[in-house]
Design a protein around this motif. Sequence first.
Motif, PDB file in Angstrom:
ATOM      1  N   GLY A  69       0.825  -1.204   0.000  1.00 49.84           N
ATOM      2  CA  GLY A  69       0.000   0.000   0.000  1.00 49.84           C
ATOM      3  C   GLY A  69       0.856   1.250   0.000  1.00 49.84           C
ATOM      4  O   GLY A  69       0.564   2.227  -0.685  1.00 49.84           O
ATOM      5  N   ARG A  70       1.945   1.189   0.819  1.00 45.41           N
ATOM      6  CA  ARG A  70       2.816   2.360   0.915  1.00 45.41           C
ATOM      7  C   ARG A  70       3.553   2.630  -0.392  1.00 45.41           C
ATOM      8  O   ARG A  70       3.750   3.763  -0.779  1.00 45.41           O
ATOM      9  CB  ARG A  70       3.836   2.143   2.036  1.00 45.41           C
ATOM     10  N   ARG A  71       3.988   1.535  -1.054  1.00 48.47           N
ATOM     11  CA  ARG A  71       4.914   1.738  -2.176  1.00 48.47           C
ATOM     12  C   ARG A  71       4.283   1.626  -3.557  1.00 48.47           C
ATOM     13  O   ARG A  71       4.934   1.902  -4.551  1.00 48.47           O
ATOM     14  CB  ARG A  71       6.039   0.695  -2.081  1.00 48.47           C
ATOM     15  N   ALA A  72       3.026   1.176  -3.598  1.00 45.91           N
ATOM     16  CA  ALA A  72       2.455   0.877  -4.910  1.00 45.91           C
ATOM     17  C   ALA A  72       2.310   2.110  -5.784  1.00 45.91           C
ATOM     18  O   ALA A  72       2.255   2.002  -7.005  1.00 45.91           O
ATOM     19  CB  ALA A  72       1.092   0.197  -4.734  1.00 45.91           C
ATOM     20  N   LYS A  73       2.285   3.290  -5.155  1.00 45.88           N
ATOM     21  CA  LYS A  73       2.083   4.472  -5.985  1.00 45.88           C
ATOM     22  C   LYS A  73       3.286   4.756  -6.893  1.00 45.88           C
ATOM     23  O   LYS A  73       3.174   5.465  -7.875  1.00 45.88           O
ATOM     24  CB  LYS A  73       1.722   5.688  -5.133  1.00 45.88           C
ATOM     25  N   GLN A  74       4.460   4.128  -6.529  1.00 41.93           N
ATOM     26  CA  GLN A  74       5.631   4.310  -7.395  1.00 41.93           C
ATOM     27  C   GLN A  74       5.473   3.572  -8.726  1.00 41.93           C
ATOM     28  O   GLN A  74       6.125   3.900  -9.708  1.00 41.93           O
ATOM     29  CB  GLN A  74       6.888   3.777  -6.698  1.00 41.93           C
ATOM     30  N   ILE A  75       4.620   2.541  -8.714  1.00 42.82           N
ATOM     31  CA  ILE A  75       4.441   1.771  -9.943  1.00 42.82           C
ATOM     32  C   ILE A  75       3.459   2.517 -10.833  1.00 42.82           C
ATOM     33  O   ILE A  75       2.284   2.658 -10.506  1.00 42.82           O
ATOM     34  CB  ILE A  75       3.898   0.363  -9.645  1.00 42.82           C
ATOM     35  N   LYS A  76       3.966   3.018 -11.943  1.00 43.76           N
ATOM     36  CA  LYS A  76       3.083   3.837 -12.769  1.00 43.76           C
ATOM     37  C   LYS A  76       2.792   3.209 -14.109  1.00 43.76           C
ATOM     38  O   LYS A  76       1.823   3.544 -14.766  1.00 43.76           O
ATOM     39  CB  LYS A  76       3.710   5.221 -12.965  1.00 43.76           C
ATOM     40  N   GLU A  77       3.668   2.326 -14.579  1.00 43.04           N
ATOM     41  CA  GLU A  77       3.432   1.771 -15.917  1.00 43.04           C
ATOM     42  C   GLU A  77       3.872   0.313 -15.979  1.00 43.04           C
ATOM     43  O   GLU A  77       4.491  -0.198 -15.043  1.00 43.04           O
ATOM     44  CB  GLU A  77       4.226   2.580 -16.945  1.00 43.04           C
ATOM     45  N   ALA A  78       3.497  -0.332 -17.064  1.00 42.46           N
ATOM     46  CA  ALA A  78       3.855  -1.734 -17.270  1.00 42.46           C
ATOM     47  C   ALA A  78       5.376  -1.845 -17.330  1.00 42.46           C
ATOM     48  O   ALA A  78       6.058  -0.862 -17.643  1.00 42.46           O
ATOM     49  CB  ALA A  78       3.232  -2.230 -18.580  1.00 42.46           C
ATOM     50  N   PRO A  79       5.989  -2.974 -17.050  1.00 45.12           N
ATOM     51  CA  PRO A  79       5.308  -4.213 -16.658  1.00 45.12           C
ATOM     52  C   PRO A  79       4.989  -4.225 -15.155  1.00 45.12           C
ATOM     53  O   PRO A  79       5.881  -4.097 -14.344  1.00 45.12           O
ATOM     54  CB  PRO A  79       6.329  -5.281 -17.016  1.00 45.12           C
ATOM     55  N   TYR A  80       3.720  -4.378 -14.867  1.00 44.42           N
ATOM     56  CA  TYR A  80       3.275  -4.380 -13.475  1.00 44.42           C
ATOM     57  C   TYR A  80       3.753  -5.611 -12.718  1.00 44.42           C
ATOM     58  O   TYR A  80       4.041  -5.568 -11.541  1.00 44.42           O
ATOM     59  CB  TYR A  80       1.747  -4.303 -13.424  1.00 44.42           C
TER      60      TYR A  80
END
Lengths: 422, 283
Positions: free
Chosen positions: A131-142
């Motif tokens: 939850g804390r870090r997922a916002k860093q993931i912005k694009e594929a590959p997920y």
Amino acid sequence: MAAATTSDGALTTADGIPLKASLARAERRNRNRALLLVTPLFAFILVFFLMPIFDMLTRSVDNTVVGSVLVRSVPVLSQWDDSSGELPSEAVFKAMVLDIQDGRETRTIGKVGTRMNYEKSGMTSLFRKSGRRAKQIKEAPYKEALIKLDKKWGDINTWRLLKRESDAQTLTHYLASIDMRFNDSGEVVRQPEEKQIYINLFIRTLKLSALITVLCLVLGYPISYLLATLPVRTSNLLMILVLLPFWTSLLVRTTAWIALLQKQGVINDFLVGVGLIGDDGRLAMIHNAIGTVVAMVHILLPFMVLPLYSVMKTIPPSYVRAARSMGATPWTAFWRVYVPNTVSGIGAGGILVFIIAIGYYITPALVGGVSGTLISNFIAQHISVTLNWGLAAALGSVLLALVLALYILYDKIVGIDNMKMG
Amino acid sequence: MALPTYAGPLERTWYYAFRTICGLIFFFLIAPLVVIVPLSFNAVPFFTFTQEMLTLDPAGYSLKWYQDFFGNLNWHGAVKNSFIIAVFATLISTTLGTIGALGLSRAEMPMKTTVMAILISPMIVPLIISAAGMYFFYSKIGLAATHIGVIIAHAALGIPFVVITVTATLVGFDQSLIRAAYNLGASPTYTFFKIIVPLILPGVISGGLFAFITSFDEVVVVLFVGSYEQRTIPWQMFSGIREQISPTILAVATLLIAVSIMLLASLELIRRRGERLRGITPS
């Protein structure tokens, strides 16, 4: 109403209505009136008592947390074949990342973590961290990004667990309440040794309740016999000794037993005072099973005495006298003639005490310590401390089923209509 | 059960042994209540008899736990809540229960046994389950942690007692009295208040007393459905025993014993009145 006869010979009332129709109408009116009187009471019990119980029962299989938070992932995850041995597709990972990001915003992702943690430890931290870090993931590959964030996302068992628990209903709580669980591949297996507590707890509850019932019978039988055979004036006076504890708050009685049984309490002081035990050898009689049993026998004894007494009161003394006059010894006369006549009282009192004992909460919570706590105490703990409401509801349902079975038995033996008090 | 003159020595011994055993069991029943009373006058905060108390030294006794009880706001609130909740819960359960019992004891009532079993269920279902269910459900409909919620919960728990006692009274009720009243021109309302009510009143009152004591003594449901604002005497005692156990609890317990003696006495009076009304010599 005077009956008259019409020309064709059928009986009618004075105003010419056939008697049969008039009777039917009167009966219908009476039935409706009876129903009308009962309806408000029935509705009240239905809404404020039965619906809460029903709500609790549904809660024991309810599992909407995961589906309501992970709105995108659950539908796509359901298409994934968990026996394929491969991780879900990129689409599932993408949905999961978006769900976690949203869940972080609405602060609901933690709930999923807590819920999953009941099944497998480490899940709370997995979801909190993601939850804390997922916002860093912005694009594929997920897929790679999420696995990089935490290795557990690369573990097929995490996904299997999620898929299994994404249905709106689950049997997990019931399995947990009988010390079973789903293993990683989704089979039902026993809990590991150190986590098997509930079966033992049910057995302990049943054992202690049985012990309490037997002790109540052993103590209640002689005094009921005495009360039933003494002259009315004396027995009414002695009855006060049974009724006064019955009418006294159970917290008062529990408090009294704490004062009596504790290490610095009255009984230990007395025993030290007369020199039976040394000051360092004070007996541990409370905060263990002994405390629970002693206090509960005291609290439940009147429930045994009252039904026994009312049965014994109806046994004519001439029965035993007849047996004696025909040569029976006092023991034979008692055992073969008197006791069989009291069986219904023993049944009524026994089941009543047993039913009350297996659902008891207050006294074990205050004097039970660790070894004297019963199933109710664990239900309470899951509701107010661990907040595992599903498990609490499942344990409650099992307990309720047990009590209802005994209730039906009680109804067969005594009949609920014959239940009397005071 | 006087000893017959032909009893042998063995029987004689057993006769006295039996009475001794019964005496001990009665002692077991009543001793805990008796012990609490002097302990509540203890001058020191212990749950045991001090040397001064045993030698009847006035210095060993004090009223300070009673002072604490009467001067403490926590207890004030608890006493007030206990009475408010018990009185309203009793009113609801007695009214609904009596009317319902009148319907239930009519011969025309369909599915009598099933309805009766359902109405009695609050007495049978373990309190912890009722409390848990009510906690979940009342939270949903906004009744949790309100006085009304606790009152309704207690009314539900009290209803079985009212239904049982009133239906029991109605078993011996002579239905022709109602017909006689109608025959003499009384309206249904007039018949209800002048004929039915006076006759079933003992049953209603003792049912009401049961409902009152059920609510007054109840703690599990209050613990779950209520909060500090709805604390009752048992709630306060329960948390008192769990947290800092002080002899104030013994003072409260002594007062509660006095309350139960009064209740027991009034029930006995009602029973005798009921028997007298039915023409049975009070025993």
